[in-house]
Design a protein around this motif. Sequence first.
Motif, PDB file in Angstrom:
ATOM      1  N   GLY A  91      43.460  37.787  47.130  1.00  0.00           N
ATOM      2  CA  GLY A  91      43.513  38.816  46.085  1.00  0.00           C
ATOM      3  C   GLY A  91      44.477  39.932  46.432  1.00  0.00           C
TER       4      GLY A  91
ATOM      5  N   CYS B 268      39.184  33.431  45.309  1.00  0.00           N
ATOM      6  CA  CYS B 268      39.414  34.811  44.817  1.00  0.00           C
ATOM      7  C   CYS B 268      38.135  35.367  44.198  1.00  0.00           C
ATOM      8  N   GLU B 269      37.439  34.529  43.447  1.00  0.00           N
ATOM      9  CA  GLU B 269      36.197  35.004  42.812  1.00  0.00           C
ATOM     10  C   GLU B 269      35.159  35.370  43.864  1.00  0.00           C
TER      11      GLU B 269
ATOM     12  N   ILE C 223      38.847  41.769  39.890  1.00  0.00           N
ATOM     13  CA  ILE C 223      40.158  41.115  39.745  1.00  0.00           C
ATOM     14  C   ILE C 223      40.776  41.602  38.433  1.00  0.00           C
TER      15      ILE C 223
ATOM     16  N   SER D 134      36.103  38.667  45.473  1.00  0.00           N
ATOM     17  CA  SER D 134      35.870  39.758  44.519  1.00  0.00           C
ATOM     18  C   SER D 134      34.371  40.056  44.407  1.00  0.00           C
TER      19      SER D 134
END
Length: 429
Positions: free
Chosen positions: A257, A297-298, A308, A301
Motif C-alpha cells: 500500500g 493490500c486489504e 485504501i 489496510s
Amino acid sequence: MAGLMRQALHSVRGAVKQLVVGHHRRSRVVLFSDTTLRDGEQMPGATLEPEEKLRIALALEAAGVHSLDAGFPASSPADVLAIQKMVGRVKRPVLTALCRTVKGDVDAAEQALAGNPVHKRGVSLFVGTSPLHRQHKLQKTEAEILKLIAETVSYAAERFAIVAFSPEDASRTEVPFLCECYRQAITAGATTIGFPDTVGILTPEKAAEFIRRIQDGVPNIERALLAVHFHNDLGLAVANTLACIAEGANVVQCTVGGIGERAGNASLEEVAMALALHQDQYGRAGKIDTTKLAPLCELVSELTGIAISPMKPISGANIFATEAGIHQDGLLKNPDTYLPYRPEKVGAAGIRLVLGRHSGRRAVAHRLKEIGVADPTEAQIAAVLDGIKRLPKGAAIDDATLRGLLESDSSSAESSADTIPTSVSRVAV
Ligand code: KIV
Ligand code: ZN
C-alpha cells in the motif's frame, strides 16, 4: 589449533556467502524486500500488534517476498515480540532486523531472531552519512563514520551470515564518500548495500545516475547485493525503484500500500505489477505472485486501519469500476478495451459497472437484466437512463430506484438512500 579451526570456518562461511551473493547477482531476479512491518509501521497511526504482524508476514510469504524487514528490536519490546512470533513460523523469507551502527542493537537483533536458521536471519544496519546527518544529527566526521561502519558491520558479520548496510540519507550524500562507506562495509562483511532515498527527493533519472555511479565507484561491489529504498515525497518512489531495476539493482525495498514515513514508501504491489507487465522492458522478473496482491493490500489496510484510496493502483475500489457509458459499453464487449490488466491478475473481485449520470444504455440494459427484467425494451432502457440523469447529486441509484424508474416516469422516481447505495453490475470475464 582452535584458532586455525576458527579461521578455516570463517573462510568457509565467507565462501558460502559469496556463492549465494554471486547466485543472486547472476540470476538477475528482482528480490523483493518488504518493509511494511518496520518502515510501514512508522507511519503515524499504523501501529500493529505482534499477532497482526505475524498475519501480514505470512501473507507476504505467500505472495513470494524474498525478505522481511521484521522490526527494530532495540526500539521496542513489541518489535522483539513480533519477530519472535515470526521465528519458525515464517519459513521462506529471510527475516531481518533493523539496527543502528550500535553493537547493542546487533545483540538485541541476535536475541530476537534466535532460533531462525542462519540463512534465514539477518541484520540491516544504518547510519546517517549526508552532511546534514553528519553535522547536525551525529556530530561526527567522515573518518568517524567510516570507523563506526567498519567496526559494527564486522561485529554483525561475526554473528550473522546476512548483513545489510545502508547509509541513511544516501541520496544527499557526496558520491565519493558514499562509495567509500559501501567499500568499507563490504570489506567488513556486508552482503547487501542499501541505497535509501530517505527524504524521497530523487527523480528517476537522478536515482538511475546514483546507481550507475555506485556500481562504478565501489570496487568490491560484486561481493554484495545492491538494494534500493525510496520514499514517496514527490510521488516518485515507484518510478525511482523501477529506474534502479533498469540499472541493475538486485533488491527493492517496498511496503504494501506504500505506507510509511511521511508520504510513504514505494508500493510493493505497484512495483511488482509494473515489473510483471513489462518484462520485455526490464528483462528481469520478480517472484511475486501477483494474484495475492489485492487481498494483501486489504489485509494490511484492515489491520493498520489505514484506508485504501479509491484510486490506489492495484487495490483501490475504483480500479475495476466505471460509471462512464463509453467505458461500460467497451468493458461489456471486451474487458480489455478499458483495462490494463484483468482483476484476477491481482486477485481483485471483478469489474463493477456503476450506474450514474455518465452511464449509457448498454450498462442500464445489462443491470436491468441482472435484476430480473428479462428483456427490457428500448423505451424502458431510455426511460431509466433519463431518470438516472435527472436524479439529484448524491442520490442513491440502487435496485429499488431502477425499479421505480421502470414503473413510473422518471420525474416521479425517488431514490432510497438507506438501501444499497449504488446499483452495480458485475462483468463476467
Ligand atoms: O529511509 C531510510 O533511510 C530508512 C533507513 C532506516 C534505511 O528507512
Ligand atoms: Zn525508509
